[in-house]
Scaffold this motif. Structure first.
Motif, PDB file in Angstrom:
ATOM      1  N   SER A  43     -52.972  58.950  85.984  1.00 13.61           N
ATOM      2  CA  SER A  43     -53.116  58.781  84.538  1.00 13.61           C
ATOM      3  C   SER A  43     -54.562  58.863  84.072  1.00 13.61           C
ATOM      4  O   SER A  43     -54.831  59.160  82.906  1.00 13.61           O
ATOM      5  CB  SER A  43     -52.516  57.442  84.100  1.00 13.61           C
ATOM      6  OG  SER A  43     -53.296  56.364  84.566  1.00 13.61           O
ATOM      7  N   ILE A  44     -55.514  58.591  84.978  1.00 11.48           N
ATOM      8  CA  ILE A  44     -56.930  58.665  84.603  1.00 11.48           C
ATOM      9  C   ILE A  44     -57.648  59.771  85.374  1.00 11.48           C
ATOM     10  O   ILE A  44     -58.864  59.753  85.519  1.00 11.48           O
ATOM     11  CB  ILE A  44     -57.629  57.310  84.828  1.00 11.48           C
ATOM     12  CG1 ILE A  44     -57.431  56.817  86.269  1.00 11.48           C
ATOM     13  CG2 ILE A  44     -57.132  56.281  83.839  1.00 11.48           C
ATOM     14  CD1 ILE A  44     -58.227  55.569  86.588  1.00 11.48           C
ATOM     15  N   TYR A  68     -62.990  58.467  95.875  1.00 14.99           N
ATOM     16  CA  TYR A  68     -62.205  59.509  95.225  1.00 14.99           C
ATOM     17  C   TYR A  68     -62.091  60.719  96.144  1.00 14.99           C
ATOM     18  O   TYR A  68     -63.048  61.062  96.857  1.00 14.99           O
ATOM     19  CB  TYR A  68     -62.909  59.982  93.956  1.00 14.99           C
ATOM     20  CG  TYR A  68     -62.701  59.152  92.720  1.00 14.99           C
ATOM     21  CD1 TYR A  68     -61.541  59.267  91.960  1.00 14.99           C
ATOM     22  CD2 TYR A  68     -63.694  58.289  92.257  1.00 14.99           C
ATOM     23  CE1 TYR A  68     -61.360  58.532  90.795  1.00 14.99           C
ATOM     24  CE2 TYR A  68     -63.529  57.554  91.091  1.00 14.99           C
ATOM     25  CZ  TYR A  68     -62.355  57.690  90.366  1.00 14.99           C
ATOM     26  OH  TYR A  68     -62.192  56.973  89.201  1.00 14.99           O
ATOM     27  N   ASN A  69     -60.945  61.393  96.098  1.00 14.08           N
ATOM     28  CA  ASN A  69     -60.813  62.679  96.775  1.00 14.08           C
ATOM     29  C   ASN A  69     -61.716  63.686  96.074  1.00 14.08           C
ATOM     30  O   ASN A  69     -61.774  63.749  94.844  1.00 14.08           O
ATOM     31  CB  ASN A  69     -59.349  63.141  96.723  1.00 14.08           C
ATOM     32  CG  ASN A  69     -59.109  64.394  97.540  1.00 14.08           C
ATOM     33  OD1 ASN A  69     -59.515  65.483  97.159  1.00 14.08           O
ATOM     34  ND2 ASN A  69     -58.408  64.256  98.659  1.00 14.08           N
ATOM     35  N   HIS A  70     -62.414  64.513  96.867  1.00 10.09           N
ATOM     36  CA  HIS A  70     -63.395  65.445  96.296  1.00 10.09           C
ATOM     37  C   HIS A  70     -62.752  66.538  95.450  1.00 10.09           C
ATOM     38  O   HIS A  70     -63.343  66.997  94.474  1.00 10.09           O
ATOM     39  CB  HIS A  70     -64.212  66.095  97.415  1.00 10.09           C
ATOM     40  CG  HIS A  70     -64.863  65.123  98.337  1.00 10.09           C
ATOM     41  ND1 HIS A  70     -65.698  64.123  97.889  1.00 10.09           N
ATOM     42  CD2 HIS A  70     -64.803  64.971  99.687  1.00 10.09           C
ATOM     43  CE1 HIS A  70     -66.132  63.408  98.910  1.00 10.09           C
ATOM     44  NE2 HIS A  70     -65.593  63.894 100.015  1.00 10.09           N
ATOM     45  N   SER A  71     -61.539  66.944  95.799  1.00  4.77           N
ATOM     46  CA  SER A  71     -60.878  68.052  95.101  1.00  4.77           C
ATOM     47  C   SER A  71     -59.827  67.561  94.111  1.00  4.77           C
ATOM     48  O   SER A  71     -59.722  68.089  93.004  1.00  4.77           O
ATOM     49  CB  SER A  71     -60.207  68.989  96.116  1.00  4.77           C
ATOM     50  OG  SER A  71     -61.146  69.511  97.018  1.00  4.77           O
ATOM     51  N   HIS A  72     -59.046  66.578  94.510  1.00  7.72           N
ATOM     52  CA  HIS A  72     -57.918  66.098  93.700  1.00  7.72           C
ATOM     53  C   HIS A  72     -58.174  64.633  93.361  1.00  7.72           C
ATOM     54  O   HIS A  72     -57.780  63.732  94.099  1.00  7.72           O
ATOM     55  CB  HIS A  72     -56.606  66.281  94.467  1.00  7.72           C
ATOM     56  CG  HIS A  72     -56.427  67.664  95.008  1.00  7.72           C
ATOM     57  ND1 HIS A  72     -56.482  68.783  94.213  1.00  7.72           N
ATOM     58  CD2 HIS A  72     -56.217  68.113  96.269  1.00  7.72           C
ATOM     59  CE1 HIS A  72     -56.283  69.864  94.954  1.00  7.72           C
ATOM     60  NE2 HIS A  72     -56.131  69.477  96.206  1.00  7.72           N
ATOM     61  N   ASP A  73     -58.812  64.413  92.219  1.00  9.13           N
ATOM     62  CA  ASP A  73     -59.374  63.093  91.951  1.00  9.13           C
ATOM     63  C   ASP A  73     -58.346  62.037  91.589  1.00  9.13           C
ATOM     64  O   ASP A  73     -58.709  60.893  91.331  1.00  9.13           O
ATOM     65  CB  ASP A  73     -60.436  63.184  90.857  1.00  9.13           C
ATOM     66  CG  ASP A  73     -59.918  63.803  89.576  1.00  9.13           C
ATOM     67  OD1 ASP A  73     -59.402  63.081  88.721  1.00  9.13           O
ATOM     68  OD2 ASP A  73     -60.001  65.035  89.435  1.00  9.13           O
ATOM     69  N   GLN A  74     -57.058  62.387  91.550  1.00 15.13           N
ATOM     70  CA  GLN A  74     -56.070  61.322  91.379  1.00 15.13           C
ATOM     71  C   GLN A  74     -55.823  60.569  92.679  1.00 15.13           C
ATOM     72  O   GLN A  74     -55.257  59.468  92.668  1.00 15.13           O
ATOM     73  CB  GLN A  74     -54.744  61.856  90.823  1.00 15.13           C
ATOM     74  CG  GLN A  74     -53.919  62.674  91.789  1.00 15.13           C
ATOM     75  CD  GLN A  74     -54.210  64.152  91.648  1.00 15.13           C
ATOM     76  OE1 GLN A  74     -55.362  64.566  91.638  1.00 15.13           O
ATOM     77  NE2 GLN A  74     -53.164  64.949  91.528  1.00 15.13           N
TER      78      GLN A  74
END
Length: 251
Positions: A168-169, A144-150
């Protein structure tokens, strides 16, 4: 030794290690040169169970970890070293890697030799929340991206790195994550005019610079738009999320 990971928050005095069928928590509080075993747990079940991967959750005051063995994923409370959930058949084949959503509690990503990436809500482990089937061979790494978890990265033995938009999640399903000072007047106007409707999950980009299996992918801790991938042939590739795609996702 299958895995060693630091406690994600706090003073950095705790370390988790996985070796064979054992989960161990080490304390560095008393000495900077020697770790003291503070607690441990052993996998129980039929056959010779062996851990392949593990991750420390950044939520719940860092009291939970997840481990993978064979096709199963197990959650542990390190205060009691008791199992709190088990996903028996998380993947059809060996589970290779795990990662917790850094911004949304209970959400966990996994990948494995069945070529799939799956997303779980650990409060209900009967079915995955989402499944990606974009790779054609074993998936070795998911992040996952640390800042932008999409934004989710995956690396596979098919020699590809795939950047996905799992909005969406994510914790920000309406895509309003860009700081105002980063926007021009025109971009800000366009953002304000858009109806705040949930965006669709999609594959943003597929990177094929590697000529062999991609064993690891990782986001930069300093720049949320920068990431690296490492393959079996020893090649390290640094990439950046394209600016145009960045604003398409986040505006």
């Amino acid at each position: 030794m299958a895995c060693v990971t630091w406690e994600p928050l706090g003073d950095g005095k705790k370390v988790m290690s996985l070796a064979d069928n054992s989960l161990m928590i080490w304390d560095l509080q008393e000495s900077s040169t020697k770790a003291v075993l503070s607690s441990s747990a052993t996998l129980e079940g039929k056959g010779q169970l062996k851990c392949t991967s593990g991750r420390w959750s950044p939520h719940h005051n860092c009291t939970q970890v997840a481990t993978a063995n064979d096709t199963a994923i197990r959650g542990w409370d390190i205060r009691s070293m008791r199992q709190i959930y088990c996903i028996d058949n998380a993947h059809g084949q060996l589970v290779r890697d795990l990662d917790f959503n850094p911004n949304k509690q209970y959400y966990l990503a996994s990948c494995g030799d069945d070529c799939k990436v799956r997303f779980w809500d650990t409060r209900n482990v009967n079915e995955p929340v989402k499944t990606l089937e974009e790779h054609s061979h074993w998936v070795w790494s998911v992040r996952y991206n640390h800042s932008h978890d999409q934004l989710v990265l995956t690396g596979s033995s098919d020699s590809r790195v795939i950047l996905s938009n799992m909005v969406s999640i994510s914790s920000e399903p309406f895509g309003h994550l860009v700081d105002d000072e980063d926007l021009s007047d025109q971009e800000e106007t366009q953002r304000d005019e858009k109806t705040k409707e949930p965006l669709q999950d999609s594959i943003i980009a597929t990177y094929e610079e590697h000529e062999d299996s991609v064993y690891a992918v990782e986001w930069s801790s300093a720049d949320p738009w920068l990431f690296a991938s490492l393959s079996y042939d020893g090649r390290l590739v640094i990439n950046r999320v394209p600016r145009a795609l960045k604003y398409n996702i986040l505006l």
